[in-house]
Design a protein around this motif. Sequence first.
Motif, PDB file in Angstrom:
ATOM      1  N   LYS A   9       0.780  -1.104  -0.104  1.00  0.00           N
ATOM      2  CA  LYS A   9      -0.232   0.263  -0.087  1.00  0.00           C
ATOM      3  C   LYS A   9       0.653   1.260  -0.025  1.00  0.00           C
ATOM      4  CE  LYS A   9      -4.469  -1.365   1.935  1.00  0.00           C
ATOM      5  NZ  LYS A   9      -5.329  -1.207   3.081  1.00  0.00           N
ATOM      6  N   GLY A  18     -14.423  -2.059 -10.174  1.00  0.00           N
ATOM      7  CA  GLY A  18     -15.688  -0.819  -9.846  1.00  0.00           C
ATOM      8  C   GLY A  18     -15.687  -0.144 -11.141  1.00  0.00           C
ATOM      9  N   GLU A  34     -11.157  -5.291   3.564  1.00  0.00           N
ATOM     10  CA  GLU A  34     -11.006  -4.788   2.244  1.00  0.00           C
ATOM     11  C   GLU A  34     -12.030  -3.614   2.100  1.00  0.00           C
ATOM     12  OE1 GLU A  34      -9.296  -5.738  -0.025  1.00  0.00           O
ATOM     13  OE2 GLU A  34      -8.018  -7.437   0.798  1.00  0.00           O
ATOM     14  N   PRO A  35     -11.274  -2.715   1.170  1.00  0.00           N
ATOM     15  CA  PRO A  35     -12.356  -1.348   0.882  1.00  0.00           C
ATOM     16  C   PRO A  35     -13.414  -1.873  -0.129  1.00  0.00           C
ATOM     17  CG  PRO A  35     -10.488  -1.195  -0.147  1.00  0.00           C
ATOM     18  CD  PRO A  35     -10.296  -2.462   0.484  1.00  0.00           C
ATOM     19  N   GLY A  36     -13.654  -2.910  -0.695  1.00  0.00           N
ATOM     20  CA  GLY A  36     -14.617  -3.075  -1.670  1.00  0.00           C
ATOM     21  C   GLY A  36     -14.316  -2.347  -3.001  1.00  0.00           C
ATOM     22  N   GLU A  37     -15.355  -2.611  -3.841  1.00  0.00           N
ATOM     23  CA  GLU A  37     -15.240  -2.089  -5.337  1.00  0.00           C
ATOM     24  C   GLU A  37     -15.227  -0.566  -5.246  1.00  0.00           C
ATOM     25  OE1 GLU A  37     -18.342  -3.474  -7.551  1.00  0.00           O
ATOM     26  OE2 GLU A  37     -17.498  -5.461  -8.225  1.00  0.00           O
ATOM     27  N   ILE A  38     -14.600   0.119  -6.188  1.00  0.00           N
ATOM     28  CA  ILE A  38     -14.640   1.581  -6.576  1.00  0.00           C
ATOM     29  C   ILE A  38     -15.666   2.029  -7.208  1.00  0.00           C
ATOM     30  CG2 ILE A  38     -13.258   3.631  -7.288  1.00  0.00           C
ATOM     31  CD1 ILE A  38     -10.621   1.599  -7.504  1.00  0.00           C
ATOM     32  N   MET A  54      -7.053  -4.463  -8.999  1.00  0.00           N
ATOM     33  CA  MET A  54      -7.147  -5.210  -7.910  1.00  0.00           C
ATOM     34  C   MET A  54      -8.365  -5.067  -7.127  1.00  0.00           C
ATOM     35  SD  MET A  54      -3.683  -3.372  -6.198  1.00  0.00           S
ATOM     36  CE  MET A  54      -3.974  -4.087  -4.529  1.00  0.00           C
ATOM     37  N   TYR A  55      -9.231  -4.144  -7.141  1.00  0.00           N
ATOM     38  CA  TYR A  55     -10.503  -3.913  -6.388  1.00  0.00           C
ATOM     39  C   TYR A  55     -11.686  -4.031  -7.478  1.00  0.00           C
ATOM     40  CZ  TYR A  55      -7.422  -3.049  -2.674  1.00  0.00           C
ATOM     41  OH  TYR A  55      -6.345  -3.268  -1.872  1.00  0.00           O
ATOM     42  N   TRP A  85     -13.540   6.311  -0.742  1.00  0.00           N
ATOM     43  CA  TRP A  85     -12.757   5.046  -0.947  1.00  0.00           C
ATOM     44  C   TRP A  85     -11.449   4.953  -0.600  1.00  0.00           C
ATOM     45  CZ3 TRP A  85      -9.052   2.441  -3.650  1.00  0.00           C
ATOM     46  CH2 TRP A  85      -9.147   1.000  -3.641  1.00  0.00           C
ATOM     47  N   LEU A 126      -5.292   0.018  -8.817  1.00  0.00           N
ATOM     48  CA  LEU A 126      -6.257  -0.023  -8.049  1.00  0.00           C
ATOM     49  C   LEU A 126      -7.706  -0.666  -8.533  1.00  0.00           C
ATOM     50  CD1 LEU A 126      -5.961   3.424  -6.215  1.00  0.00           C
ATOM     51  CD2 LEU A 126      -5.229   1.470  -5.403  1.00  0.00           C
ATOM     52  N   TRP A 157      -9.572   2.588   2.048  1.00  0.00           N
ATOM     53  CA  TRP A 157      -8.288   1.671   1.583  1.00  0.00           C
ATOM     54  C   TRP A 157      -7.068   1.916   2.304  1.00  0.00           C
ATOM     55  CZ3 TRP A 157      -4.060   3.541  -1.554  1.00  0.00           C
ATOM     56  CH2 TRP A 157      -3.145   2.579  -2.118  1.00  0.00           C
TER      57      TRP A 157
END
Length: 366
Positions: free
Chosen positions: A134, A211, A170-174, A208-209, A158, A205, A162
């Motif tokens: 990170k 969105g 986990e922050p979830g989808e963007i 990885m996530y 977001w 990003l 993160w």
Amino acid sequence: VLTHQGPSAYSGHYIAYLYKKETGSWWSFNDETVAKLGGRKLNLATHENLYDLNRSRGKPKLLYGHQMSSRAYMLVYTKKDSTNEINLTRLSTPPAHLSEIVVVDNSRFDQWASECRQKARERIARGETVQGKKCKLYHSLVCSSDTGDDWEWIRLSWLKAWLSKDLEKEPGEISQSDVLCQHGRVDPLRSDQLKRIRTEAASKLFSMYGGSPRLSGDFRFCVECVQRQCQILRLKARVQVDQKLISSLVKTPCTSASGFWVGKYSLRVWKKMWEEKQLKEEKDQGDTDNGEDDEKTPTQNSAVNQNANCEIIEKEKEVTVECSEFEFNHDVLCNEHGKFTAKESARRLVSADVWRKLKEYFPDAP
């Protein structure tokens, strides 16, 4: 000698006093505190108390509602006959079956403690790995206009999620669709919810996530919304000035020959009625642009909230008026025939200057 302090005999605090025959002295045992008492006699009325063991004289101070007796609660004696003394050497070694239970229990505890330490080490190592990745990605977010880096918008909330301290979460989808206006571009009213980062870092990003949508540099602020907001700000400033002017002009008396009749209720809430009219027009314009009224924009939501809370009971006329359905200056007309009302309490005579100002905002008013 056992003594008691507390609110009742069912609860409280107990202090034990023991006499050591070899030295002829008394000792107090107050939880983890052990102290030798002065003198060769025990005086429970003056010895230390629960709250201040350093004081050896004086009346003890207790909490409100607590009581303390200067007499012994219980006495415990030991027999002088040496034949009845307990053989401590014989009891120092526990039975074999108890020893086995202790060994098994200690082994299980050591294994559990070892597993906990291993899990903690793994969690720390995993956290350090995630934190290192990170940090490396975080330093690559910064973009500079001087170097001409490609950039795009990303949701600030977001990014905060993160970068939270909880590395396991986990922050979830963007998700960024709610920062777009009704025209599909960046809403200027939500620009403070976005952060500009380098396109290369944004690609990592999103890979990885996941969105959508990605707001590249081509997603500029919506020109229509910016112009509309500028118009609203200018109009609001103008309304503030006109409201003060009208409030000043209505204090000037005028004759019926040169004046105009305005409903008292309309005169009192004309500014709010005009604002609701503007919000309704903006809502209708948004519905026309979208083709259908699927999801209300923030401005539309505020209009709905204002209309929902706009029920006003006018005590003078003893009727309930809803702003969303009431039109300016219609309170000078009677409800039954739509003609000029005879109720003088419902209308007020204003000057031509006031009427001209009001007609600028309500050109269709009767």
